[in-house]
Design a protein around this motif. Sequence first.
Motif, PDB file in Angstrom:
ATOM      1  N   UNK A 265     -43.954  58.599   6.155  1.00 22.44           N
ATOM      2  CA  UNK A 265     -44.533  57.721   5.138  1.00 22.44           C
ATOM      3  C   UNK A 265     -45.912  57.231   5.555  1.00 22.44           C
ATOM      4  N   UNK A 266     -46.053  56.900   6.828  1.00 23.10           N
ATOM      5  CA  UNK A 266     -47.347  56.402   7.310  1.00 23.10           C
ATOM      6  C   UNK A 266     -48.399  57.499   7.294  1.00 23.10           C
ATOM      7  N   UNK A 267     -47.985  58.731   7.622  1.00 21.31           N
ATOM      8  CA  UNK A 267     -48.929  59.856   7.564  1.00 21.31           C
ATOM      9  C   UNK A 267     -49.402  60.067   6.132  1.00 21.31           C
ATOM     10  N   UNK A 268     -48.476  59.952   5.171  1.00 20.29           N
ATOM     11  CA  UNK A 268     -48.856  60.100   3.773  1.00 20.29           C
ATOM     12  C   UNK A 268     -49.819  59.025   3.313  1.00 20.29           C
ATOM     13  N   UNK A 269     -49.709  57.828   3.885  1.00 17.75           N
ATOM     14  CA  UNK A 269     -50.567  56.715   3.468  1.00 17.75           C
ATOM     15  C   UNK A 269     -51.878  56.683   4.253  1.00 17.75           C
ATOM     16  N   UNK A 270     -51.823  56.899   5.570  1.00 15.26           N
ATOM     17  CA  UNK A 270     -53.002  56.754   6.423  1.00 15.26           C
ATOM     18  C   UNK A 270     -53.658  58.077   6.792  1.00 15.26           C
ATOM     19  N   UNK A 271     -52.926  59.168   6.691  1.00 16.43           N
ATOM     20  CA  UNK A 271     -53.453  60.455   7.125  1.00 16.43           C
ATOM     21  C   UNK A 271     -53.082  60.734   8.572  1.00 16.43           C
ATOM     22  N   UNK A 272     -53.176  61.993   8.965  1.00 17.09           N
ATOM     23  CA  UNK A 272     -52.789  62.404  10.320  1.00 17.09           C
ATOM     24  C   UNK A 272     -53.689  61.781  11.384  1.00 17.09           C
ATOM     25  N   UNK A 273     -54.989  61.759  11.129  1.00 20.39           N
ATOM     26  CA  UNK A 273     -55.926  61.284  12.149  1.00 20.39           C
ATOM     27  C   UNK A 273     -55.640  59.840  12.530  1.00 20.39           C
ATOM     28  N   UNK A 274     -55.535  58.960  11.547  1.00 20.19           N
ATOM     29  CA  UNK A 274     -55.319  57.544  11.852  1.00 20.19           C
ATOM     30  C   UNK A 274     -53.944  57.305  12.452  1.00 20.19           C
ATOM     31  N   UNK A 275     -52.931  57.998  11.931  1.00 16.94           N
ATOM     32  CA  UNK A 275     -51.571  57.791  12.453  1.00 16.94           C
ATOM     33  C   UNK A 275     -51.460  58.252  13.894  1.00 16.94           C
ATOM     34  N   UNK A 276     -52.004  59.429  14.205  1.00 19.57           N
ATOM     35  CA  UNK A 276     -51.938  59.944  15.571  1.00 19.57           C
ATOM     36  C   UNK A 276     -52.712  59.064  16.530  1.00 19.57           C
ATOM     37  N   UNK A 277     -53.938  58.665  16.135  1.00 14.99           N
ATOM     38  CA  UNK A 277     -54.760  57.840  17.021  1.00 14.99           C
ATOM     39  C   UNK A 277     -54.118  56.468  17.244  1.00 14.99           C
ATOM     40  N   UNK A 278     -53.603  55.866  16.163  1.00 13.33           N
ATOM     41  CA  UNK A 278     -52.945  54.566  16.302  1.00 13.33           C
ATOM     42  C   UNK A 278     -51.722  54.682  17.203  1.00 13.33           C
ATOM     43  N   UNK A 279     -50.935  55.733  16.997  1.00 12.18           N
ATOM     44  CA  UNK A 279     -49.743  55.914  17.822  1.00 12.18           C
ATOM     45  C   UNK A 279     -50.085  56.027  19.297  1.00 12.18           C
ATOM     46  N   UNK A 280     -51.113  56.785  19.623  1.00 15.01           N
ATOM     47  CA  UNK A 280     -51.517  56.935  21.020  1.00 15.01           C
ATOM     48  C   UNK A 280     -52.043  55.622  21.593  1.00 15.01           C
ATOM     49  N   UNK A 281     -52.754  54.844  20.769  1.00 20.80           N
ATOM     50  CA  UNK A 281     -53.222  53.530  21.232  1.00 20.80           C
ATOM     51  C   UNK A 281     -52.053  52.594  21.511  1.00 20.80           C
ATOM     52  N   UNK A 282     -51.072  52.582  20.607  1.00 21.61           N
ATOM     53  CA  UNK A 282     -49.895  51.722  20.798  1.00 21.61           C
ATOM     54  C   UNK A 282     -49.094  52.193  22.000  1.00 21.61           C
ATOM     55  N   UNK A 283     -48.925  53.512  22.149  1.00 19.71           N
ATOM     56  CA  UNK A 283     -48.227  54.038  23.319  1.00 19.71           C
ATOM     57  C   UNK A 283     -48.925  53.609  24.602  1.00 19.71           C
ATOM     58  N   UNK A 284     -50.260  53.718  24.617  1.00 18.80           N
ATOM     59  CA  UNK A 284     -51.018  53.295  25.793  1.00 18.80           C
ATOM     60  C   UNK A 284     -50.851  51.814  26.079  1.00 18.80           C
ATOM     61  N   UNK A 285     -50.801  50.993  25.010  1.00 15.56           N
ATOM     62  CA  UNK A 285     -50.597  49.557  25.201  1.00 15.56           C
ATOM     63  C   UNK A 285     -49.247  49.278  25.848  1.00 15.56           C
ATOM     64  N   UNK A 286     -48.218  50.006  25.409  1.00 16.04           N
ATOM     65  CA  UNK A 286     -46.893  49.825  26.012  1.00 16.04           C
ATOM     66  C   UNK A 286     -46.879  50.185  27.480  1.00 16.04           C
ATOM     67  N   UNK A 287     -47.574  51.265  27.838  1.00 16.24           N
ATOM     68  CA  UNK A 287     -47.651  51.669  29.246  1.00 16.24           C
ATOM     69  C   UNK A 287     -48.391  50.611  30.064  1.00 16.24           C
ATOM     70  N   UNK A 288     -49.519  50.129  29.530  1.00 14.52           N
ATOM     71  CA  UNK A 288     -50.324  49.154  30.271  1.00 14.52           C
ATOM     72  C   UNK A 288     -49.613  47.803  30.410  1.00 14.52           C
ATOM     73  N   UNK A 289     -48.692  47.505  29.487  1.00 19.07           N
ATOM     74  CA  UNK A 289     -47.919  46.266  29.618  1.00 19.07           C
ATOM     75  C   UNK A 289     -47.056  46.261  30.873  1.00 19.07           C
ATOM     76  N   UNK A 290     -46.776  47.451  31.428  1.00 26.13           N
ATOM     77  CA  UNK A 290     -46.012  47.515  32.673  1.00 26.13           C
ATOM     78  C   UNK A 290     -46.793  46.937  33.851  1.00 26.13           C
ATOM     79  N   UNK A 291     -48.091  46.761  33.702  1.00 22.14           N
ATOM     80  CA  UNK A 291     -48.885  46.151  34.767  1.00 22.14           C
ATOM     81  C   UNK A 291     -48.483  44.693  34.999  1.00 22.14           C
ATOM     82  N   UNK A 292     -47.815  44.088  34.010  1.00 16.95           N
ATOM     83  CA  UNK A 292     -47.373  42.696  34.145  1.00 16.95           C
ATOM     84  C   UNK A 292     -46.128  42.569  35.008  1.00 16.95           C
TER      85      UNK A 292
END
Length: 413
Positions: A265-292
Amino acid sequence: MRSDRRATAALILLCTAVFLDSMDLSLVGVALPAIGTELALPDSTLQWLMSGYAVAYGGFLLLGGRLADLFGRRRMFLASLTVFAAASLAGGLLSTGATGYSAGLIASGLLTQVNWRLVFFLPVPVALLVLAVAPRVIPVGRTDGPRTGFDAAGAGTVTGGVLLLVYALTETNWLAGGAAFLLLGGFVAIERRRRDPLVPLGVFRSGRLTSANLAALAWACATIGWQFVAVLYLQGVLGYSALATGLGIVPMGLAIVVTANLAGRLIGRWGLRRTAALGLLVQGAGILLFLRAGASGDYATVLLPALIVHGVGNGLSFPSLNIAAVGSLPDDRQGLASGLVTSAVQVGAGIGVAVLAAVMAIPASPLDGYRAAFLSAGAFSLLGAFIAYLGLRVRAEPAAPEPTRTAPTSTRA
């Protein structure tokens, strides 16, 4: 009606085989500390249990697809599954120096509590069941056209080159690194000369395809590399048991399953580029939260939020990158496109584990080593987001055909 039931059974059977693959990595990942303790293996050696598997998988995947075209898909499926089951059995017997992912985490924790060798035995009965049912529900099929041969030289050089590259990164071995680039250069030369190459290099004229594969490689470097480090951290620093480790990571797997089902649904609304880039940013944020986390990270307030954020980003980015990669080539090259992106993920997993294992060994303090590795994994994810955002906005264009050669060239492997 009977054909519909047979098609449904075949689909379930093939999904079970995919389940085995995703379960296998998480099974071994949770068991790594127990394997290292019993066999007295350092972390730099342990990483080969994951990266060696992933790189060999990625390197020979395209060759396997080519063999399936030549000798029949059902025949290759059954032969490959037999090898897989035999190798899993050997891994449990020999004394040597998303839903599937979540199931593997739990099963590995339970089995490792008894003996880590049991994690290798678990896939065997599932594989044998698939082997028993497959001939009844998967049609024989046929191949069209002459059997022009397969590119064993291409598969050998690319797999050997990547394995040497992973070794060079792990051991900081410049000689191995030079040999790796020679082999990879040889692979390019071989592919340019063959009539029936493993990878027609012309497909990379599609900027969208190239970007999707590079972003998928960075995605795997981040998330599979993170898994290797996180398991060692949870058991080595926080003192988790194998079972507690598996159960602790399960919320991330559940977040992946839920988000992946919403990704369409999100790909249909935002497109592949925005969904993929956002997903990778959120994934990276989750990884970096382990620094805490530090030396005594609280699960509920520190680790659990990081795992859920990581899973949400993972569930958004992975489907988007796969759709972008497969949709970048015309219908008659869908198999090649799928094989390329799967190979990119597997090779990225091997490289990511190797790089993060090397980074862990640099700081004097083990805790600082884990932090450096988490930071590096987050950087891989951010790099993938950058590639996806810039590269996937290129409109999908069919790759230019390979130039017609007037003189025959050798097709010998």
